[in-house]
Design a protein around this motif. Structure first.
Motif, mmCIF file in Angstrom:
data_model
loop_
_atom_site.group_PDB
_atom_site.id
_atom_site.type_symbol
_atom_site.label_atom_id
_atom_site.label_comp_id
_atom_site.label_asym_id
_atom_site.label_seq_id
_atom_site.Cartn_x
_atom_site.Cartn_y
_atom_site.Cartn_z
ATOM 1 N N SER A 143 6.549 -7.384 -4.941
ATOM 2 C CA SER A 143 6.168 -6.301 -4.049
ATOM 3 C C SER A 143 4.762 -6.529 -3.523
ATOM 4 O O SER A 143 3.920 -7.139 -4.182
ATOM 5 N N GLY A 144 4.498 -6.009 -2.329
ATOM 6 C CA GLY A 144 3.165 -6.110 -1.767
ATOM 7 C C GLY A 144 2.176 -5.277 -2.563
ATOM 8 O O GLY A 144 2.542 -4.283 -3.198
ATOM 9 N N LEU A 145 0.907 -5.665 -2.536
ATOM 10 C CA LEU A 145 -0.121 -4.948 -3.305
ATOM 11 C C LEU A 145 -0.218 -3.504 -2.846
ATOM 12 O O LEU A 145 -0.397 -2.596 -3.660
ATOM 13 N N ASN A 146 -0.096 -3.260 -1.534
ATOM 14 C CA ASN A 146 -0.200 -1.889 -1.047
ATOM 15 C C ASN A 146 0.904 -1.004 -1.625
ATOM 16 O O ASN A 146 0.675 0.160 -1.972
ATOM 17 N N VAL A 147 2.116 -1.552 -1.744
ATOM 18 C CA VAL A 147 3.236 -0.790 -2.318
ATOM 19 C C VAL A 147 2.950 -0.474 -3.784
ATOM 20 O O VAL A 147 3.196 0.639 -4.261
ATOM 21 N N LYS A 148 2.424 -1.445 -4.514
ATOM 22 C CA LYS A 148 2.117 -1.228 -5.931
ATOM 23 C C LYS A 148 1.026 -0.168 -6.110
ATOM 24 O O LYS A 148 1.103 0.679 -7.005
ATOM 25 N N LEU A 149 0.012 -0.217 -5.260
ATOM 26 C CA LEU A 149 -1.070 0.762 -5.372
ATOM 27 C C LEU A 149 -0.561 2.172 -5.073
ATOM 28 O O LEU A 149 -0.970 3.140 -5.725
ATOM 29 N N GLU A 150 0.325 2.286 -4.085
ATOM 30 C CA GLU A 150 0.919 3.597 -3.795
ATOM 31 C C GLU A 150 1.753 4.070 -4.985
ATOM 32 O O GLU A 150 1.769 5.266 -5.316
#
Length: 493
Positions: A259-266
């Motif tokens: 998964s993209g980092l932005n998805v993980k942070l969300e």
């Protein structure tokens, strides 16, 4: 099946499949005519060693479409063909796809047979992945079934894959293909994604891969992932299981590089918001998330805290590594763009200062960049940097104590740029001729019909250590409730 021996000077084609043979001393052509409406004769043809693979493939393709053969007979023909060791995996996939297209196989049957063939096939990884992709694209309506198949197929080939096989990267690409192959309107595709995310059988990691696939396929933008992530966490929170089991599921998803980092942070933010993760665990998850997508491996002693729009890093670590491009790039991905300070626009009179627009909320801009607010555009910008918070009385970095470390407070800002503000004119300023008080030498000010435009030039300070910084980056509403850059506008008499 009937055979007719004739002496000709050419090879004639009477039906779907023809084989020609030379018999000495004279040239004799043996012609084989196949009848796809006769099950037993098709079986004979499939076992006929004089027919080429291509001819048998054509024969079977016709048989799958034939209305006179029963479903049972077509299934038997397919099973007979799949026993043929001379057929490649790609050719078997072609046959199964034809069977699926003509209603002979259900999708679950197609994928089940393909998994069996992959398991038995002595072929390269490229051909196996191609067969999986084609199976994913063959079915155009049920995303849940596609996701289930992708997981099973990749688990199978990962067990026997050669060194260097990246299961997560392949999963991401296959999910993107699965989404792109869905039929229907954009709304129907998004409904399919929502249904798959809500599925109780999918893991959180699978759901995050699905969200990344939706972004990669162009169905949702980067700023639209939060709603999907929220649904994924909602689905996790609604399932039975202990708090530890849910936390383990979140950790497994965050550690996955797919998964993209932005998805993980969300996902981390949403898990915190729903009470599944405490503040301490949040920092551990963020560290794991960034390390899953970074070539630089951060430790707790280097990256001590990640806030909504700031970082706390060990000062010795930052002094030694602030010119490491890959490390800085990774850290920039953790926080959104900020302004060096809050900005307030006041109309000043003898009686006091009043919001220029007449209202505080439309005369004020916070430090976090948000579209659609009074900051209209950023122009003439230089590189994005991670700037340190400087001491008020000097250009030295301001140090903060955290977990026994001496830390820098960092924000992501432009090293230099124009911030172009449009602020409505209202309240005491309405109808008056206005000018800016104490305007910067590089700034620009203009009065429009219903608002002022102010172009504010901002430029970072270079410290003796070589790092860049701004004063008053660290905003603490409890300690400095009113700290901001004040733009004072007065009446031009």
């Amino acid at each position: 099946m009937k055979r007719i021996l004739v002496t000709l000077t050419v090879c004639a084609t009477l039906a779907a499949v023809v084989s020609c043979e030379y018999d000495s001393p004279e040239i004799r052509f043996q012609q084989t005519t196949t009848f796809t409406n006769d099950y037993s004769k098709v079986i004979d043809a499939l076992r006929d060693q004089t027919l080429t693979i291509s001819q048998k493939m054509d024969l079977l393709a016709d048989a799958m479409k034939n209305q006179t053969l029963t479903l049972s007979e077509k299934m038997s023909l397919l099973e007979e063909a799949l026993k043929n060791q001379a057929l490649t995996l790609s050719e078997k996939m072609d046959l199964m796809a034809k069977a699926y297209e003509n209603g002979v196989l259900k999708y679950e049957e197609l994928t089940g047979k393909l998994i069996s063939e992959i398991k038995a096939a002595n072929t390269g990884m490229t051909e196996k992945l191609d067969a999986i992709k084609r199976a994913v694209e063959a079915q155009t309506t049920d995303l849940n079934s596609k996701m289930d198949f992708i997981g099973k197929a990749l688990d199978l080939i990962a067990d026997t894959a050669e060194k260097g096989f990246d299961k997560n990267a392949e999963a991401s690409g296959l999910v993107k293909a699965a989404i792109e192959s869905l039929k229907g309107s954009m709304e129907k595709k998004l409904d399919a994604i929502n249904d798959a995310i809500a599925s109780q059988s999918a893991t959180l990691s699978d759901k995050l891969i699905l969200i990344k696939g939706a972004v990669d396929a162009g169905l949702v933008g980067e700023n639209s992932t939060l709603g999907l992530v929220k649904k994924a966490i909602d689905a996790l929170n609604s399932t039975a299981g202990t708090a530890n089991e849910k936390l383990d599921a979140i950790k497994e998803a965050i550690n996955s590089p797919s998964s993209g980092l932005n998805v993980k942070l969300e996902a981390i933010k949403e898990a915190v918001a729903q009470g599944l993760v405490d503040v301490t665990t949040k920092q551990d998850l963020i560290l794991a998330a960034i390390n899953s997508s970074s070539s630089y491996s951060f430790t707790k002693d280097e990256l001590l805290e990640v806030g909504d729009d700031y970082l706390l890093v060990d000062d010795a670590f930052w002094n030694a590594n602030h010119q490491n491009y890959e490390m800085v790039r990774a850290l920039k991905d953790l926080i959104p763009l900020s302004l060096p300070t809050k900005c307030k626009f006041y109309f000043k009179q003898d009686s006091g200062k009043y919001p220029l627009s007449g209202y505080e909320d439309t005369s004020f801009y916070g430090p976090l960049y948000e579209e659609g607010k009074i900051l209209r555009v950023i122009q003439s910008s230089s590189e994005l940097i991670l700037a340190v918070n400087l001491q008020t009385e000097s250009n030295n970095p301001n140090l903060i104590s955290k977990n026994g470390h001496s830390c820098y407070f960092l924000k992501k800002v432009y090293r230099s740029c124009y911030y172009v503000f449009h602020v409505g004119i209202g309240g005491y300023a309405a109808g008056k001729k206005l000018k800016m008080e104490n305007m910067g030498s590089k700034d620009n000010f203009a009065v429009k019909s219903e608002y002022i435009e102010y172009d504010f030039w901002s430029e970072a300070v270079a410290t003796k250590l070589g790092v860049w910084g701004f004063h008053d980056l660290a905003y603490d509403p409890k300690v400095h409730p009113n700290r901001s850059k004040e733009f004072i506008i007065i009446e031009d008499k």
